[in-house]
Motif scaffolding. Structure first.
Motif, mmCIF file in Angstrom:
data_model
loop_
_atom_site.group_PDB
_atom_site.id
_atom_site.type_symbol
_atom_site.label_atom_id
_atom_site.label_comp_id
_atom_site.label_asym_id
_atom_site.label_seq_id
_atom_site.Cartn_x
_atom_site.Cartn_y
_atom_site.Cartn_z
ATOM 1 N N LEU A 210 -4.437 -6.135 -4.936
ATOM 2 C CA LEU A 210 -3.524 -5.675 -5.990
ATOM 3 C C LEU A 210 -4.295 -5.007 -7.121
ATOM 4 N N LEU A 211 -5.465 -5.543 -7.446
ATOM 5 C CA LEU A 211 -6.296 -4.940 -8.481
ATOM 6 C C LEU A 211 -6.673 -3.507 -8.111
ATOM 7 N N ALA A 212 -7.011 -3.280 -6.853
ATOM 8 C CA ALA A 212 -7.376 -1.933 -6.405
ATOM 9 C C ALA A 212 -6.197 -0.971 -6.530
ATOM 10 N N ARG A 213 -4.976 -1.489 -6.362
ATOM 11 C CA ARG A 213 -3.803 -0.617 -6.420
ATOM 12 C C ARG A 213 -3.463 -0.182 -7.841
ATOM 13 N N VAL A 214 -3.886 -0.964 -8.837
ATOM 14 C CA VAL A 214 -3.539 -0.594 -10.223
ATOM 15 C C VAL A 214 -4.685 0.099 -10.956
ATOM 16 N N GLU A 215 -5.821 0.232 -10.299
ATOM 17 C CA GLU A 215 -6.978 0.838 -10.972
ATOM 18 C C GLU A 215 -6.679 2.261 -11.440
ATOM 19 N N MET A 219 -7.089 3.844 -15.238
ATOM 20 C CA MET A 219 -7.996 4.959 -15.492
ATOM 21 C C MET A 219 -7.272 6.137 -16.132
ATOM 22 N N ARG A 220 -6.035 6.369 -15.710
ATOM 23 C CA ARG A 220 -5.282 7.495 -16.275
ATOM 24 C C ARG A 220 -4.950 7.289 -17.753
ATOM 25 N N GLN A 221 -4.929 6.062 -18.199
ATOM 26 C CA GLN A 221 -4.640 5.805 -19.614
ATOM 27 C C GLN A 221 -5.855 6.080 -20.505
ATOM 28 N N GLY A 222 -7.013 6.228 -19.890
ATOM 29 C CA GLY A 222 -8.236 6.511 -20.647
ATOM 30 C C GLY A 222 -9.102 5.281 -20.790
#
Length: 287
Positions: A210-215, A219-222
Protein backbone atom coordinates in the motif's frame (compact mmCIF):
# COMPACT_ATOMS: atom_id res chain seq x y z
CA UNK A 1 -7.56 44.11 -3.68
CA UNK A 2 -9.36 43.04 -0.54
CA UNK A 3 -9.35 46.61 0.78
CA UNK A 4 -10.91 47.81 -2.46
CA UNK A 5 -13.71 45.30 -2.04
CA UNK A 6 -14.21 46.22 1.62
CA UNK A 7 -14.61 49.88 0.62
CA UNK A 8 -17.67 48.85 -1.39
CA UNK A 9 -19.16 46.65 1.35
CA UNK A 10 -18.85 49.36 4.01
CA UNK A 11 -20.87 51.78 1.88
CA UNK A 12 -24.02 49.69 2.51
CA UNK A 13 -23.23 47.40 5.45
CA UNK A 14 -26.73 45.93 5.79
CA UNK A 15 -26.94 45.08 2.12
CA UNK A 16 -23.45 43.62 2.03
CA UNK A 17 -23.43 41.83 5.39
CA UNK A 18 -22.52 38.43 3.92
CA UNK A 19 -19.80 39.93 1.74
CA UNK A 20 -18.36 41.71 4.79
CA UNK A 21 -18.15 38.42 6.68
CA UNK A 22 -16.53 36.64 3.75
CA UNK A 23 -13.98 39.45 3.49
CA UNK A 24 -13.13 39.10 7.18
CA UNK A 25 -12.69 35.36 6.65
CA UNK A 26 -10.29 35.96 3.76
CA UNK A 27 -8.41 38.65 5.68
CA UNK A 28 -7.98 36.34 8.66
CA UNK A 29 -6.25 33.82 6.39
CA UNK A 30 -3.91 36.52 5.09
CA UNK A 31 -3.07 37.63 8.63
CA UNK A 32 -2.46 34.03 9.70
CA UNK A 33 -0.14 33.37 6.77
CA UNK A 34 1.70 36.63 7.53
CA UNK A 35 2.48 35.32 11.02
CA UNK A 36 -0.10 37.44 12.85
CA UNK A 37 -2.22 34.78 14.58
CA UNK A 38 -3.49 37.08 17.32
CA UNK A 39 -4.89 39.56 14.79
CA UNK A 40 -6.43 36.76 12.73
CA UNK A 41 -8.19 35.32 15.76
CA UNK A 42 -9.42 38.72 16.96
CA UNK A 43 -10.82 39.53 13.52
CA UNK A 44 -12.82 36.28 13.43
CA UNK A 45 -14.03 36.78 16.99
CA UNK A 46 -15.13 40.35 16.28
CA UNK A 47 -17.13 39.18 13.26
CA UNK A 48 -18.78 36.18 14.93
CA UNK A 49 -22.15 37.84 15.49
CA UNK A 50 -22.16 39.13 11.90
CA UNK A 51 -21.25 35.66 10.63
CA UNK A 52 -24.16 34.11 12.51
CA UNK A 53 -26.54 36.72 11.14
CA UNK A 54 -25.22 36.59 7.59
CA UNK A 55 -25.29 32.78 7.51
CA UNK A 56 -28.80 32.31 8.88
CA UNK A 57 -29.57 30.29 5.73
CA UNK A 58 -26.05 28.93 5.23
CA UNK A 59 -25.43 26.62 8.18
CA UNK A 60 -22.56 24.79 6.51
CA UNK A 61 -20.70 28.05 5.84
CA UNK A 62 -21.23 29.03 9.47
CA UNK A 63 -19.86 25.69 10.65
CA UNK A 64 -16.66 26.26 8.68
CA UNK A 65 -16.39 29.71 10.27
CA UNK A 66 -16.56 28.14 13.73
CA UNK A 67 -14.08 25.48 12.63
CA UNK A 68 -11.58 28.03 11.36
CA UNK A 69 -11.68 30.09 14.54
CA UNK A 70 -11.45 26.97 16.74
CA UNK A 71 -8.53 25.63 14.67
CA UNK A 72 -6.63 28.91 14.96
CA UNK A 73 -7.22 28.95 18.72
CA UNK A 74 -6.16 25.31 19.11
CA UNK A 75 -2.98 25.88 17.12
CA UNK A 76 -2.16 28.75 19.48
CA UNK A 77 -2.55 26.39 22.47
CA UNK A 78 -5.84 27.99 23.46
CA UNK A 79 -7.73 24.70 23.60
CA UNK A 80 -10.32 25.79 26.15
CA UNK A 81 -11.38 28.71 23.99
CA UNK A 82 -11.48 26.46 20.92
CA UNK A 83 -13.81 24.04 22.72
CA UNK A 84 -16.04 26.96 23.75
CA UNK A 85 -16.36 28.12 20.14
CA UNK A 86 -17.47 24.66 18.99
CA UNK A 87 -19.86 24.32 21.93
CA UNK A 88 -21.39 27.70 21.13
CA UNK A 89 -21.75 26.64 17.50
CA UNK A 90 -23.64 23.48 18.44
CA UNK A 91 -25.95 25.50 20.69
CA UNK A 92 -26.60 27.93 17.83
CA UNK A 93 -27.51 25.13 15.43
CA UNK A 94 -29.74 23.47 18.04
CA UNK A 95 -31.58 26.77 18.54
CA UNK A 96 -32.23 26.80 14.78
CA UNK A 97 -33.62 23.24 14.94
CA UNK A 98 -30.57 22.05 12.99
CA UNK A 99 -29.15 19.62 15.54
CA UNK A 100 -29.66 16.55 13.31
CA UNK A 101 -28.27 17.95 10.07
CA UNK A 102 -25.12 17.46 8.06
CA UNK A 103 -23.63 20.78 9.28
CA UNK A 104 -24.27 19.81 12.91
CA UNK A 105 -22.62 16.41 12.41
CA UNK A 106 -19.67 18.13 10.77
CA UNK A 107 -19.33 20.41 13.78
CA UNK A 108 -19.51 17.41 16.11
CA UNK A 109 -16.55 15.88 14.25
CA UNK A 110 -14.62 19.11 14.79
CA UNK A 111 -15.60 19.04 18.46
CA UNK A 112 -14.13 15.55 18.81
CA UNK A 113 -10.88 16.69 17.18
CA UNK A 114 -10.60 19.58 19.64
CA UNK A 115 -11.33 17.25 22.58
CA UNK A 116 -8.54 14.96 21.36
CA UNK A 117 -6.13 17.88 20.98
CA UNK A 118 -7.02 18.85 24.55
CA UNK A 119 -5.84 15.41 25.70
CA UNK A 120 -9.05 13.37 26.13
CA UNK A 121 -8.85 10.70 23.42
CA UNK A 122 -11.29 8.39 25.20
CA UNK A 123 -14.05 10.99 25.07
CA UNK A 124 -13.11 11.95 21.52
CA UNK A 125 -13.41 8.32 20.39
CA UNK A 126 -16.88 8.04 21.91
CA UNK A 127 -17.97 11.30 20.28
CA UNK A 128 -16.76 10.15 16.87
CA UNK A 129 -18.45 6.75 17.22
CA UNK A 130 -21.76 8.46 18.01
CA UNK A 131 -21.32 10.90 15.13
CA UNK A 132 -20.64 8.04 12.72
CA UNK A 133 -23.72 6.10 13.86
CA UNK A 134 -25.93 9.19 13.50
CA UNK A 135 -24.54 10.01 10.07
CA UNK A 136 -24.98 6.44 8.83
CA UNK A 137 -28.57 6.45 10.05
CA UNK A 138 -29.44 9.87 8.60
CA UNK A 139 -27.47 9.97 5.36
CA UNK A 140 -25.81 6.64 4.60
CA UNK A 141 -22.55 6.54 2.55
CA UNK A 142 -21.24 10.03 1.84
CA UNK A 143 -18.23 12.28 1.55
CA UNK A 144 -18.51 13.23 5.20
CA UNK A 145 -18.89 9.66 6.46
CA UNK A 146 -15.62 8.68 4.77
CA UNK A 147 -13.84 11.45 6.67
CA UNK A 148 -15.59 10.60 9.96
CA UNK A 149 -14.38 7.01 9.62
CA UNK A 150 -10.88 8.26 8.78
CA UNK A 151 -10.75 10.50 11.86
CA UNK A 152 -11.79 7.71 14.21
CA UNK A 153 -9.42 5.27 12.49
CA UNK A 154 -6.54 7.75 12.89
CA UNK A 155 -7.39 8.19 16.55
CA UNK A 156 -7.38 4.43 17.12
CA UNK A 157 -4.00 4.13 15.39
CA UNK A 158 -2.65 6.97 17.53
CA UNK A 159 -3.88 5.18 20.67
CA UNK A 160 -2.33 1.82 19.65
CA UNK A 161 -5.63 0.15 18.74
CA UNK A 162 -4.85 -1.02 15.19
CA UNK A 163 -7.36 -3.89 15.26
CA UNK A 164 -10.15 -1.38 15.95
CA UNK A 165 -8.83 1.05 13.34
CA UNK A 166 -8.48 -1.31 10.39
CA UNK A 167 -12.18 -2.14 9.77
CA UNK A 168 -13.07 1.57 9.84
CA UNK A 169 -10.31 2.47 7.40
CA UNK A 170 -11.23 -0.47 5.16
CA UNK A 171 -14.82 0.84 5.06
CA UNK A 172 -13.68 4.41 4.43
CA UNK A 173 -11.26 3.68 1.56
CA UNK A 174 -13.71 2.76 -1.25
CA UNK A 175 -16.11 5.46 -0.08
CA UNK A 176 -13.37 8.07 -0.29
CA UNK A 177 -12.30 6.83 -3.72
CA UNK A 178 -15.91 7.05 -4.92
CA UNK A 179 -16.62 10.55 -3.65
CA UNK A 180 -13.20 12.23 -3.51
CA UNK A 181 -11.28 10.24 -6.12
CA UNK A 182 -8.30 7.91 -5.93
CA UNK A 183 -5.85 10.83 -6.12
CA UNK A 184 -7.19 12.95 -3.28
CA UNK A 185 -5.98 13.97 0.16
CA UNK A 186 -8.63 12.02 2.12
CA UNK A 187 -7.91 8.83 0.16
CA UNK A 188 -4.18 9.39 0.74
CA UNK A 189 -4.66 9.92 4.48
CA UNK A 190 -6.81 6.80 4.76
CA UNK A 191 -4.03 4.83 3.07
CA UNK A 192 -1.39 6.17 5.45
CA UNK A 193 -3.46 5.31 8.52
CA UNK A 194 -4.09 1.85 7.06
CA UNK A 195 -0.35 1.35 6.49
CA UNK A 196 0.35 2.14 10.13
CA UNK A 197 -2.44 -0.13 11.38
CA UNK A 198 -1.21 -2.99 9.19
CA UNK A 199 2.35 -2.44 10.38
CA UNK A 200 1.23 -2.57 14.01
CA UNK A 201 -0.56 -5.84 13.27
CA UNK A 202 2.66 -7.26 11.72
CA UNK A 203 1.08 -7.41 8.26
CA UNK A 204 4.21 -5.89 6.78
CA UNK A 205 3.86 -7.08 3.19
CA UNK A 206 0.37 -5.57 2.86
CA UNK A 207 1.57 -2.34 4.44
CA UNK A 208 4.55 -2.16 2.07
CA UNK A 209 2.40 -2.80 -0.99
CA UNK A 210 0.00 0.00 0.00
CA UNK A 211 2.89 2.35 0.74
CA UNK A 212 4.25 1.81 -2.78
CA UNK A 213 0.84 2.67 -4.24
CA UNK A 214 0.67 6.07 -2.53
CA UNK A 215 4.26 7.15 -3.15
CA UNK A 216 3.43 8.90 -6.43
CA UNK A 217 0.71 10.98 -4.79
CA UNK A 218 3.12 12.12 -2.08
CA UNK A 219 5.82 12.97 -4.61
CA UNK A 220 3.42 15.01 -6.73
CA UNK A 221 2.67 17.25 -3.75
CA UNK A 222 6.34 18.23 -3.58
CA UNK A 223 9.20 17.14 -1.34
CA UNK A 224 8.59 20.06 1.04
CA UNK A 225 4.84 19.50 1.37
CA UNK A 226 3.05 18.34 4.50
CA UNK A 227 1.74 15.40 2.47
CA UNK A 228 5.29 14.27 1.74
CA UNK A 229 6.17 14.67 5.42
CA UNK A 230 3.20 12.49 6.38
CA UNK A 231 4.26 9.89 3.83
CA UNK A 232 7.79 9.83 5.28
CA UNK A 233 6.45 9.50 8.81
CA UNK A 234 4.24 6.54 7.85
CA UNK A 235 7.19 5.01 5.99
CA UNK A 236 9.24 5.36 9.17
CA UNK A 237 6.43 3.76 11.16
CA UNK A 238 6.60 0.74 8.84
CA UNK A 239 10.41 0.73 8.99
CA UNK A 240 10.30 0.47 12.78
CA UNK A 241 7.85 -2.43 12.61
CA UNK A 242 10.16 -4.14 10.09
CA UNK A 243 13.24 -3.53 12.22
CA UNK A 244 14.87 -1.12 9.76
CA UNK A 245 15.73 1.43 12.42
CA UNK A 246 18.42 3.34 10.50
CA UNK A 247 16.09 4.19 7.62
CA UNK A 248 13.29 4.93 10.06
CA UNK A 249 15.39 7.61 11.74
CA UNK A 250 16.45 9.15 8.42
CA UNK A 251 12.84 9.38 7.23
CA UNK A 252 11.70 10.83 10.55
CA UNK A 253 14.38 13.50 10.27
CA UNK A 254 13.00 14.49 6.86
CA UNK A 255 9.42 14.55 8.18
CA UNK A 256 10.41 16.63 11.22
CA UNK A 257 12.22 19.18 9.05
CA UNK A 258 9.14 19.57 6.84
CA UNK A 259 6.73 19.95 9.75
CA UNK A 260 9.02 22.39 11.55
CA UNK A 261 9.24 24.55 8.43
CA UNK A 262 5.44 24.98 8.43
CA UNK A 263 5.37 26.79 11.77
CA UNK A 264 2.12 26.48 13.74
CA UNK A 265 0.51 24.47 10.93
CA UNK A 266 3.08 21.74 11.44
CA UNK A 267 2.78 21.41 15.22
CA UNK A 268 0.17 18.64 15.30
CA UNK A 269 2.14 16.66 12.71
CA UNK A 270 5.33 17.10 14.73
CA UNK A 271 3.54 15.57 17.71
CA UNK A 272 2.64 12.47 15.67
CA UNK A 273 6.22 12.20 14.41
CA UNK A 274 7.45 12.43 18.00
CA UNK A 275 5.29 9.41 18.88
CA UNK A 276 6.87 7.43 16.04
CA UNK A 277 10.32 8.48 17.24
CA UNK A 278 9.52 7.17 20.73
CA UNK A 279 8.53 3.89 19.11
CA UNK A 280 11.90 3.90 17.34
CA UNK A 281 13.79 4.48 20.58
CA UNK A 282 11.93 1.64 22.30
CA UNK A 283 12.82 -0.66 19.41
CA UNK A 284 16.48 0.31 19.73
CA UNK A 285 16.54 -0.46 23.45
CA UNK A 286 14.98 -3.86 22.93
CA UNK A 287 17.23 -4.86 20.03
Amino acid sequence: LLNEAKAVWVSEPDKYLRETVISADVESTILWEEGKPGQAITLLQDNMARAEQANSAYDRDLVWYYHKLATFLAEQKRGGEAASVIGHGLETLAARNQAQTDPALLLRRFQAEIVSQNGDDTRAEQMLRTTILDRQKLFGPSLALAVDLLKLGQLYVKDDKPAAALPLLTEAAPMSTRYFGSNSDPTFQIALATIEALADLSRLQEAGDLLARVENYAMRQGSSSISYGLYMRSHAHLDVAAGDLENAEARLDIADAIFYSKGARGDKFEAAAAKTRKRLERARKSS
